[in-house]
Write an enzyme that holds these catalytic residues in place. Structure first.
Site, PDB file in Angstrom:
ATOM      1  N   ASP A  44      27.783  32.233  39.080  1.00  0.00           N
ATOM      2  CA  ASP A  44      28.737  32.061  37.994  1.00  0.00           C
ATOM      3  C   ASP A  44      29.375  33.419  37.698  1.00  0.00           C
ATOM      4  O   ASP A  44      28.690  34.439  37.760  1.00  0.00           O
ATOM      5  CB  ASP A  44      27.985  31.547  36.757  1.00  0.00           C
ATOM      6  CG  ASP A  44      28.891  30.930  35.714  1.00  0.00           C
ATOM      7  OD1 ASP A  44      29.751  30.122  36.084  1.00  0.00           O
ATOM      8  OD2 ASP A  44      28.720  31.240  34.524  1.00  0.00           O
TER       9      ASP A  44
ATOM     10  N   TYR B 191      30.779  36.719  35.723  1.00  0.00           N
ATOM     11  CA  TYR B 191      30.404  37.394  34.483  1.00  0.00           C
ATOM     12  C   TYR B 191      31.292  36.871  33.356  1.00  0.00           C
ATOM     13  O   TYR B 191      32.487  36.643  33.549  1.00  0.00           O
ATOM     14  CB  TYR B 191      30.595  38.904  34.614  1.00  0.00           C
ATOM     15  CG  TYR B 191      29.690  39.561  35.629  1.00  0.00           C
ATOM     16  CD1 TYR B 191      28.306  39.501  35.515  1.00  0.00           C
ATOM     17  CD2 TYR B 191      30.228  40.259  36.707  1.00  0.00           C
ATOM     18  CE1 TYR B 191      27.478  40.123  36.439  1.00  0.00           C
ATOM     19  CE2 TYR B 191      29.408  40.892  37.644  1.00  0.00           C
ATOM     20  CZ  TYR B 191      28.037  40.813  37.504  1.00  0.00           C
ATOM     21  OH  TYR B 191      27.221  41.423  38.422  1.00  0.00           O
ATOM     22  N   HIS B 192      30.716  36.714  32.161  1.00  0.00           N
ATOM     23  CA  HIS B 192      31.485  36.113  31.074  1.00  0.00           C
ATOM     24  C   HIS B 192      31.810  37.096  29.955  1.00  0.00           C
ATOM     25  O   HIS B 192      32.176  36.697  28.851  1.00  0.00           O
ATOM     26  CB  HIS B 192      30.749  34.896  30.502  1.00  0.00           C
ATOM     27  CG  HIS B 192      29.315  35.156  30.139  1.00  0.00           C
ATOM     28  ND1 HIS B 192      28.960  35.760  28.960  1.00  0.00           N
ATOM     29  CD2 HIS B 192      28.160  34.900  30.810  1.00  0.00           C
ATOM     30  CE1 HIS B 192      27.646  35.860  28.902  1.00  0.00           C
ATOM     31  NE2 HIS B 192      27.130  35.352  30.018  1.00  0.00           N
TER      32      HIS B 192
ATOM     33  N   PHE C 147      28.957  39.467  41.752  1.00  0.00           N
ATOM     34  CA  PHE C 147      28.174  40.675  41.460  1.00  0.00           C
ATOM     35  C   PHE C 147      29.040  41.895  41.131  1.00  0.00           C
ATOM     36  O   PHE C 147      28.541  42.898  40.639  1.00  0.00           O
ATOM     37  CB  PHE C 147      27.218  41.041  42.603  1.00  0.00           C
ATOM     38  CG  PHE C 147      26.111  40.054  42.813  1.00  0.00           C
ATOM     39  CD1 PHE C 147      25.043  39.983  41.939  1.00  0.00           C
ATOM     40  CD2 PHE C 147      26.142  39.174  43.882  1.00  0.00           C
ATOM     41  CE1 PHE C 147      24.019  39.064  42.115  1.00  0.00           C
ATOM     42  CE2 PHE C 147      25.127  38.246  44.073  1.00  0.00           C
ATOM     43  CZ  PHE C 147      24.054  38.187  43.196  1.00  0.00           C
TER      44      PHE C 147
ATOM     45  N   HIS D 178      16.378  36.444  43.456  1.00  0.00           N
ATOM     46  CA  HIS D 178      17.605  37.001  42.878  1.00  0.00           C
ATOM     47  C   HIS D 178      17.357  38.431  42.390  1.00  0.00           C
ATOM     48  O   HIS D 178      16.252  38.748  41.929  1.00  0.00           O
ATOM     49  CB  HIS D 178      18.045  36.120  41.705  1.00  0.00           C
ATOM     50  CG  HIS D 178      19.454  36.349  41.274  1.00  0.00           C
ATOM     51  ND1 HIS D 178      19.806  37.345  40.381  1.00  0.00           N
ATOM     52  CD2 HIS D 178      20.604  35.712  41.595  1.00  0.00           C
ATOM     53  CE1 HIS D 178      21.106  37.315  40.185  1.00  0.00           C
ATOM     54  NE2 HIS D 178      21.631  36.333  40.900  1.00  0.00           N
TER      55      HIS D 178
ATOM     56  N   SER E  77      18.198  39.770  39.747  1.00  0.00           N
ATOM     57  CA  SER E  77      18.108  39.841  38.298  1.00  0.00           C
ATOM     58  C   SER E  77      16.823  40.564  37.869  1.00  0.00           C
ATOM     59  O   SER E  77      15.795  40.472  38.543  1.00  0.00           O
ATOM     60  CB  SER E  77      18.101  38.427  37.710  1.00  0.00           C
ATOM     61  OG  SER E  77      17.612  38.422  36.388  1.00  0.00           O
TER      62      SER E  77
ATOM     63  N   ARG F 275       9.749  40.454  42.211  1.00  0.00           N
ATOM     64  CA  ARG F 275       8.968  39.441  42.925  1.00  0.00           C
ATOM     65  C   ARG F 275       9.432  39.251  44.374  1.00  0.00           C
ATOM     66  O   ARG F 275       9.159  38.225  44.980  1.00  0.00           O
ATOM     67  CB  ARG F 275       9.043  38.099  42.184  1.00  0.00           C
ATOM     68  CG  ARG F 275       8.501  38.150  40.766  1.00  0.00           C
ATOM     69  CD  ARG F 275       8.107  36.770  40.269  1.00  0.00           C
ATOM     70  NE  ARG F 275       9.204  35.819  40.325  1.00  0.00           N
ATOM     71  CZ  ARG F 275      10.039  35.571  39.314  1.00  0.00           C
ATOM     72  NH1 ARG F 275       9.889  36.232  38.164  1.00  0.00           N
ATOM     73  NH2 ARG F 275      11.005  34.679  39.432  1.00  0.00           N
TER      74      ARG F 275
END
Length: 296
Positions: free
Chosen positions: A137, A139-140, A150, A260, A262, A268
């Site tokens: 999605d 960036y908002h 990205f 991801h 993030s 992980r």
């Protein structure tokens, strides 16, 4: 936001139905021309020989096809991408999607700006794509999204996920240094497709344009690349990207998967995945030039 440009505002109003008809007629004329050329070389005994079209007529057909395609496609599409995805522009879902986004822009702030939605088609010819990174999605926040997943426009600071990508690059690519900005256009110009699954979003409302038709369109983009090119490296970070890339032909292309970048998941398995150097290794095996990840 009232007064904000819409995707269609760059062109005068046109009839999609008429444009589809024009494109079909131009393609039919082109096919008839090829048939005539073929019959002139090896005509069937029972068929009368048709006179081949003149170069002037062929040029006119090509111009008509290009004009019809320009009417159908949204503004911002580069030539080779426009031709590759022409079949999508006349479909009901795509017309409804464009109408939805235009209405959203009349009443809300929508990112990215209308002239940046398809930035990813302007950086590199479709046939020169060699690495595909799938996002979810845009960036908002203000001045962030500009059509590359990205990536953010200067001088906006890199968001957390991109910062983690830079951290991985520092450990993975010798000589990589933080570029002090978040604009990834340097990668896109080298054939790295930075494609979000959804290409627009309402300001400050993540996933607000999810399920409106963008996913169908970007699936078509991925499938075109899958079916028409060879030896691409698909980089799929996170469950969403991996699900979207599930239909990629692993016999024709290479797939790299990890969690991801993030901050919620990077520790992980994203850190240490070395996907940037691995992508270059796979490109070399496919006879393609590697990406200069430092060229930002």
């Amino acid at each position: 936001m009232i007064g904000q440009k819409t995707i269609n505002s760059f062109f005068s109003p046109i009839s999609k139905k008429k444009s589809c008809k024009e494109l079909n007629e131009a393609e039919k004329a082109d096919k008839d021309s090829r048939k005539r050329k073929s019959s002139a070389v090896d005509p069937e005994p029972s068929s009368p020989r048709s006179a081949p079209l003149s170069q002037e007529q062929l040029d006119m057909i090509a111009r008509n096809k290009k004009a019809a395609l320009n009417k159908l496609s949204p503004p911002g599409f580069a030539g080779s991408w426009q031709k590759a995805l022409a079949a999508e522009f006349g479909k009901p879902y795509f017309r409804q999607l464009m109408q939805f986004v235009n209405e959203e822009r009349k009443h809300h702030v929508v990112y990215p700006p209308a002239d940046h939605v398809f930035t990813w088609t302007q950086m590199c010819e479709v046939q020169d794509i060699k690495v595909v990174i799938l996002g979810q999605d845009p960036y908002h926040g203000p001045n962030q999204a500009h059509g590359l997943c990205f990536s953010v426009k200067r001088p906006v600071p890199p968001p957390p996920s991109l910062e983690n990508m830079y951290k991985e690059l520092i450990n993975d690519i010798e000589g990589f240094e933080h570029p002090k900005h978040g604009d990834l256009s340097g990668w896109a110009k080298q054939g790295v497709l930075l494609l979000n699954a959804v290409l627009t979003v309402r300001a400050h409302q993540a996933n607000s344009h999810k399920g409106k038709g963008w996913e169908t369109f970007t699936d078509a983009v991925v499938q075109w690349l899958n079916n028409n090119l060879e030896g691409l490296v698909f980089i799929l970070w996170g469950a969403y990207a991996q699900k979207k890339g599930a239909t990629i032909d692993k016999k024709r292309h290479h797939i790299l998967e990890a969690v991801h970048p993030s901050p919620l998941s990077a520790h992980r398995g994203f850190f240490g995945c070395k996907h940037f150097s691995k992508a270059n290794e796979l490109l070399n095996k496919s006879g393609k030039s590697p990406v200069d990840w430092k060229a930002l």
